[in-house]
Design a protein around this motif. Structure first.
Motif, PDB file in Angstrom:
ATOM      1  N   ALA A   1       5.916 -16.166  -3.983  1.00 36.70           N
ATOM      2  CA  ALA A   1       5.506 -17.569  -4.096  1.00 36.70           C
ATOM      3  C   ALA A   1       4.488 -17.860  -3.001  1.00 36.70           C
ATOM      4  O   ALA A   1       4.667 -17.432  -1.857  1.00 36.70           O
ATOM      5  N   ALA A   2       3.418 -18.556  -3.347  1.00 37.42           N
ATOM      6  CA  ALA A   2       2.357 -18.812  -2.368  1.00 37.42           C
ATOM      7  C   ALA A   2       1.673 -20.136  -2.665  1.00 37.42           C
ATOM      8  O   ALA A   2       1.614 -20.577  -3.815  1.00 37.42           O
ATOM      9  N   ASP A   3       1.187 -20.770  -1.605  1.00 36.78           N
ATOM     10  CA  ASP A   3       0.387 -21.989  -1.707  1.00 36.78           C
ATOM     11  C   ASP A   3      -1.006 -21.702  -1.136  1.00 36.78           C
ATOM     12  O   ASP A   3      -1.130 -21.075  -0.080  1.00 36.78           O
TER      13      ASP A   3
ATOM     14  N   VAL B   1      -8.059 -29.435  -2.293  1.00 38.09           N
ATOM     15  CA  VAL B   1      -7.683 -28.858  -3.582  1.00 38.09           C
ATOM     16  C   VAL B   1      -6.569 -27.861  -3.313  1.00 38.09           C
ATOM     17  O   VAL B   1      -6.715 -26.975  -2.465  1.00 38.09           O
ATOM     18  N   ILE B   2      -5.448 -28.006  -4.004  1.00 40.79           N
ATOM     19  CA  ILE B   2      -4.260 -27.201  -3.737  1.00 40.79           C
ATOM     20  C   ILE B   2      -3.892 -26.404  -4.979  1.00 40.79           C
ATOM     21  O   ILE B   2      -3.820 -26.952  -6.087  1.00 40.79           O
TER      22      ILE B   2
ATOM     23  N   GLY C   1      -3.724 -29.156  -7.741  1.00 38.70           N
ATOM     24  CA  GLY C   1      -3.579 -30.522  -7.263  1.00 38.70           C
ATOM     25  C   GLY C   1      -4.764 -30.966  -6.431  1.00 38.70           C
ATOM     26  O   GLY C   1      -5.544 -30.144  -5.930  1.00 38.70           O
ATOM     27  N   PHE C   2      -4.897 -32.273  -6.284  1.00 35.29           N
ATOM     28  CA  PHE C   2      -5.995 -32.863  -5.519  1.00 35.29           C
ATOM     29  C   PHE C   2      -5.440 -33.992  -4.654  1.00 35.29           C
ATOM     30  O   PHE C   2      -4.493 -34.679  -5.039  1.00 35.29           O
TER      31      PHE C   2
ATOM     32  N   ASN D   1      -0.009 -32.828  -8.290  1.00 33.30           N
ATOM     33  CA  ASN D   1      -0.028 -31.413  -8.649  1.00 33.30           C
ATOM     34  C   ASN D   1       0.443 -31.263 -10.095  1.00 33.30           C
ATOM     35  O   ASN D   1       1.591 -31.612 -10.420  1.00 33.30           O
ATOM     36  N   ALA D   2      -0.429 -30.767 -10.972  1.00 33.76           N
ATOM     37  CA  ALA D   2      -0.084 -30.555 -12.376  1.00 33.76           C
ATOM     38  C   ALA D   2       0.467 -29.147 -12.547  1.00 33.76           C
ATOM     39  O   ALA D   2      -0.239 -28.157 -12.329  1.00 33.76           O
ATOM     40  N   TRP D   3       1.750 -29.051 -12.912  1.00 28.42           N
ATOM     41  CA  TRP D   3       2.442 -27.774 -13.062  1.00 28.42           C
ATOM     42  C   TRP D   3       2.425 -27.312 -14.517  1.00 28.42           C
ATOM     43  O   TRP D   3       2.611 -28.103 -15.441  1.00 28.42           O
TER      44      TRP D   3
END
Length: 250
Positions: free
Chosen positions: A26-28, A54-55, A67-68, A95-97
């Motif tokens: 898992a990473a961001d 921007v994520i 996401g923004f 954040n749109a998953w």
């Protein structure tokens, strides 16, 4: 890294097969564009700036999101004192998953009484930080302690002061530098009441250590958090900062 995927732990006949267990990570990832400038004041120096971020978050092959968000901040410097105000996720960060489970994986989740995730939007509410720091100079060595007050707006949290919808926590740290070239840092944050097995509660916090280097306009920082946690959880945070200044007008 190394998170076990046990969705295929059971064979079709109900027997357990540990050879079916795989691993995922898992990473961001975050891309942050910052702009800042000074403002004229009678005394001291007032600085203001903002981040557009921007994520991208990824959990193995199962889920990812984009996401923004927007951050803004002010800093006031007078003599050796620094005062700061930061508003994170000013407009809330969205954040749109999206999720990609196979039919077999969805069936396992349902049979084990787990919720099957669906495409959704995660919202990060605004957060306000107030901070103060003072710099001391001893020859080539600089020392700067600081204290911060953190206000969250997403409901009651396990913090020093918990309320709904606003909770408050504190954090503190100290930075030592040599000729503003190499930096050593230590801090503590996330004060929480943790329940014991006997039903009592103890106040615990998250310590951290860091080191940094500044070479011309390039700054490299490294931080290590969750030191000594009983759960053996930790985070490595590496930051690269390149300052670009416009040419002075003739």
């Amino acid at each position: 890294d190394g998170i076990p995927n046990t969705l295929s732990l059971y064979n079709s006949d109900g027997t357990i097969n540990f050879d079916n267990v795989t691993e995922f990570s898992a990473a961001d990832y975050a891309f942050i564009l910052s702009y800042a400038k000074p403002f004229k004041v009678k005394k001291g120096q007032l600085l203001g700036g903002a981040n557009i971020k921007v994520i991208h978050r990824r959990i193995g092959p199962f889920a990812n999101s984009w996401g923004f968000g927007l951050d803004a901040g002010l800093q006031y410097r007078i003599k050796d004192w620094n005062f700061g105000l930061v508003a994170k996720d000013v407009t809330s960060t969205f954040n749109a998953w999206s999720f990609s489970f196979s039919e077999d994986e969805r069936e396992v989740l349902e049979l084990t009484n787990n919720e099957v995730p669906i495409n959704s939007v995660e919202i990060t509410r605004p957060q306000i930080l107030l901070g103060a720091a003072r710099r001391f100079q001893f020859g080539n060595v600089g020392l700067m302690p600081e204290a911060n007050f953190i206000f969250t707006t997403d409901g009651a949290r396990n913090t020093l002061l918990s309320a709904d919808p606003i909770s408050m926590d504190i954090a503190g740290g100290v930075e030592a530098d040599y000729k503003e070239f190499v930096f050593l840092r230590a801090g503590v944050s996330q004060f929480q009441q943790i329940a014991d097995f006997d039903g009592g509660e103890n106040l615990k916090a998250r310590p951290s250590l860091g080191v940094g280097f500044r070479i011309s306009s390039l700054t490299v920082d490294y931080a290590y958090t969750d030191l000594g946690a009983e759960e053996s959880t930790y985070s490595h945070v590496i930051s690269l900062h390149l300052a670009i200044r416009p040419k002075a007008k003739e």
